[in-house]
Design an enzyme around this catalytic site. Sequence first.
Site, mmCIF file in Angstrom:
data_model
loop_
_atom_site.group_PDB
_atom_site.id
_atom_site.type_symbol
_atom_site.label_atom_id
_atom_site.label_comp_id
_atom_site.label_asym_id
_atom_site.label_seq_id
_atom_site.Cartn_x
_atom_site.Cartn_y
_atom_site.Cartn_z
ATOM 1 C CE LYS A 1 11.686 -10.155 8.341
ATOM 2 N NZ LYS A 1 12.150 -9.318 7.199
ATOM 3 C CG ASP B 1 9.682 -6.866 8.214
ATOM 4 O OD1 ASP B 1 10.301 -6.915 7.150
ATOM 5 O OD2 ASP B 1 8.490 -7.272 8.305
HETATM 6 P P1 NDP Z 1 5.807 -0.461 8.111
HETATM 7 O O1 NDP Z 1 5.346 -1.021 9.378
HETATM 8 O O2 NDP Z 1 6.604 0.791 8.108
HETATM 9 O O3 NDP Z 1 4.583 -0.235 7.102
HETATM 10 C C1 NDP Z 1 3.765 -1.289 6.742
HETATM 11 C C2 NDP Z 1 2.659 -0.756 5.840
HETATM 12 O O4 NDP Z 1 1.943 -1.856 5.297
HETATM 13 C C3 NDP Z 1 1.626 0.081 6.596
HETATM 14 O O5 NDP Z 1 1.072 1.016 5.725
HETATM 15 C C4 NDP Z 1 0.631 -0.986 7.017
HETATM 16 O O6 NDP Z 1 -0.673 -0.487 7.280
HETATM 17 C C5 NDP Z 1 0.609 -1.862 5.787
HETATM 18 N N1 NDP Z 1 0.215 -3.221 6.188
HETATM 19 C C6 NDP Z 1 0.882 -4.036 7.037
HETATM 20 N N2 NDP Z 1 0.226 -5.191 7.189
HETATM 21 C C7 NDP Z 1 -0.873 -5.090 6.427
HETATM 22 C C8 NDP Z 1 -1.939 -5.956 6.163
HETATM 23 N N3 NDP Z 1 -2.012 -7.176 6.728
HETATM 24 N N4 NDP Z 1 -2.892 -5.538 5.298
HETATM 25 C C9 NDP Z 1 -2.828 -4.309 4.724
HETATM 26 N N5 NDP Z 1 -1.843 -3.439 4.948
HETATM 27 C C10 NDP Z 1 -0.879 -3.824 5.776
HETATM 28 O O7 NDP Z 1 6.631 -1.642 7.410
HETATM 29 P P2 NDP Z 1 7.667 -1.575 6.200
HETATM 30 O O8 NDP Z 1 7.317 -0.481 5.268
HETATM 31 O O9 NDP Z 1 9.026 -1.630 6.783
HETATM 32 O O10 NDP Z 1 7.412 -2.985 5.498
HETATM 33 C C11 NDP Z 1 6.516 -3.144 4.406
HETATM 34 C C12 NDP Z 1 6.885 -4.407 3.645
HETATM 35 O O11 NDP Z 1 8.230 -4.293 3.155
HETATM 36 C C13 NDP Z 1 6.848 -5.705 4.448
HETATM 37 O O12 NDP Z 1 6.471 -6.764 3.583
HETATM 38 C C14 NDP Z 1 8.316 -5.894 4.846
HETATM 39 O O13 NDP Z 1 8.607 -7.239 5.117
HETATM 40 C C15 NDP Z 1 8.993 -5.415 3.583
HETATM 41 N N6 NDP Z 1 10.386 -5.009 3.711
HETATM 42 C C16 NDP Z 1 10.781 -4.075 4.611
HETATM 43 C C17 NDP Z 1 12.106 -3.694 4.664
HETATM 44 C C18 NDP Z 1 12.577 -2.606 5.565
HETATM 45 O O14 NDP Z 1 13.756 -2.253 5.491
HETATM 46 N N7 NDP Z 1 11.743 -2.012 6.401
HETATM 47 C C19 NDP Z 1 13.129 -4.316 3.822
HETATM 48 C C20 NDP Z 1 12.592 -5.238 2.843
HETATM 49 C C21 NDP Z 1 11.271 -5.572 2.824
HETATM 50 P P3 NDP Z 1 -1.176 -0.409 8.810
HETATM 51 O O15 NDP Z 1 -0.324 0.679 9.410
HETATM 52 O O16 NDP Z 1 -2.601 -0.081 8.722
HETATM 53 O O17 NDP Z 1 -0.899 -1.752 9.421
HETATM 54 O O1 2IT Z 2 12.944 -7.935 4.733
HETATM 55 C C1 2IT Z 2 14.019 -7.312 4.885
HETATM 56 O O2 2IT Z 2 14.953 -7.419 4.091
HETATM 57 C C2 2IT Z 2 14.133 -6.420 6.048
HETATM 58 N N1 2IT Z 2 13.167 -6.285 6.793
HETATM 59 C C3 2IT Z 2 15.420 -5.718 6.325
HETATM 60 C C4 2IT Z 2 16.394 -6.618 7.023
HETATM 61 C C5 2IT Z 2 17.669 -5.968 7.499
HETATM 62 O O3 2IT Z 2 18.411 -6.679 8.175
HETATM 63 O O4 2IT Z 2 17.915 -4.797 7.202
#
Ligand code: NDP
Ligand code: 2IT
Length: 446
Positions: free
Chosen positions: A126, A166
């Site tokens: 990560k 992420d």
């Molecule tokens: P994005 O940046 O696309 O979206 C994040 C969302 O979460 C936004 O709505 C953001 O709001 C909100 N957010 C982030 N930090 C905070 C906080 N501290 N408090 C409140 N709201 C918050 O990210 P992703 O959708 O990609 O990721 C979301 C989650 O999913 C994370 O935990 C990530 O690790 C996990 N994840 C992502 C994967 C991926 O493929 N993208 C894979 C597996 C897990 P704001 O815009 O206001 O910050």
């Molecule tokens: O938390 C996760 O699994 C991710 N942000 C995606 C990682 C990846 O390599 O696609």
Amino acid sequence: MEKIINNFLQEVGQRNTNEPEFMQAVSEVAQTVIPYIVSNDIYHGKNILMRMTEPERVIMFRVPWIDDSGEIRVNRGHRIEMNSAIGPYKGGLRFHESVNLSILKFLAFEQVFKNALTTLPMGGGKGGADFNPKGKSDAELMRFCQSFMTELFRHIGPNRDIPAGDIGVGGREIGYMFGQYKRLKNEFTGVLTGKGISWGGSLIRPEATGYGAVYFAQNMLETRGASFEGKKAVISGSGNVAQYAAEKIIQLGAKVLTMSDSSGFIHDPEGINEEKLAFIMQLKNVNRQRIDKYVVQYPKASFYKGKKPWSVSCDIAMPCATQNELDSVDAKTLITNGCYCVSEGANMPSTPEAILNFHNYNVLYAPGKASNAGGVAVSGLEMAQNSLRYNWTRDEVDQRLQHIMKDIHQACVFYGKEKEGINYEKGANIAGFVKVADAMLAQGVV
Ligand code: NDP
Ligand code: 2IT
């Protein structure tokens, strides 16, 4: 047993002071995996879990860049190369002002187990930076991404370490980083995943985490003869994971009542349908604005400033924003209001106390390392397609994703079956551990 676990956590804690998120992730794994190790001679006495808590390598570097007003700014970049026993390091990059060593180490540690669960050959890593993308111009973002990659490029590679997105890192940022990597290396390789479709990306990768978390929930619901049809769902977040979780839930005939961002949540009692979701996607991905704009467009909905959506009555909850966003009180509120299924789209969104409540009230609870593994799984499929120099169709990738989520569910059932039902947390931890531990044992003390 408690003493063995406590001694273990104390030793890890001494080596990792001031890293609460990392210790939280290690503790959750230790509680379920140490009893398994102790009762299995092949793992006992090999110090395997201790070795797994120590990253193989931690890279930390300066990221200088110039903002639009000509001022020189500096951020801190990181890459945690946690474990490469079953494949090259693989995991996302996070750009958020809160990023620090503890957060990235917890994410890298979780990633090792998650990637093992996907059944694909990927180790865990990560990275990211304490950079806040909000309010930055496109040009500033590009300069930041280029500076970040100007150091990171020497540590990664298609057979070494393959980052992805992420929080704060989506298609746009992957594009800028890929461009810089290609320029520095003079090589077109699958060094990042989440790439655009015309330059090496996979269909369904943007959808994969959200869709996968819903497929996992479907598998859990099936164990109780239930489905999404006609159910009410509450989602947090409005980013990549939340958007596609919502899309799949709507397709499956359930009502999505809420979405959120760090400013608060919106509640639409009529449900967020496809048209309203398209509005949110435009708002978030193109206009990059706050979620409260939703109620200007759809006045029957309400916006709750600074609040989380867990007080809205639902059958299914999907935390898809960030770590520790759902605490013990939230869990009790959800349960009291009838929620019986929680599928985590985010990484570690539920606190340990919240998880305890889910277990005590027999809620179908899936930890992120199982339920959100669809994202990295399709990243693995993107790597496979890059190696083949071929692209699978949307349907082929979606079928593979569904298959992988089913396999992960089965692995959780196999290792997590208890008298009271399936403990998905225990199942995911042990299944992930066994695969990585077996590889580590075979490869000797390295
Ligand atoms: P994005 O940046 O696309 O979206 C994040 C969302 O979460 C936004 O709505 C953001 O709001 C909100 N957010 C982030 N930090 C905070 C906080 N501290 N408090 C409140 N709201 C918050 O990210 P992703 O959708 O990609 O990721 C979301 C989650 O999913 C994370 O935990 C990530 O690790 C996990 N994840 C992502 C994967 C991926 O493929 N993208 C894979 C597996 C897990 P704001 O815009 O206001 O910050
Ligand atoms: O938390 C996760 O699994 C991710 N942000 C995606 C990682 C990846 O390599 O696609």
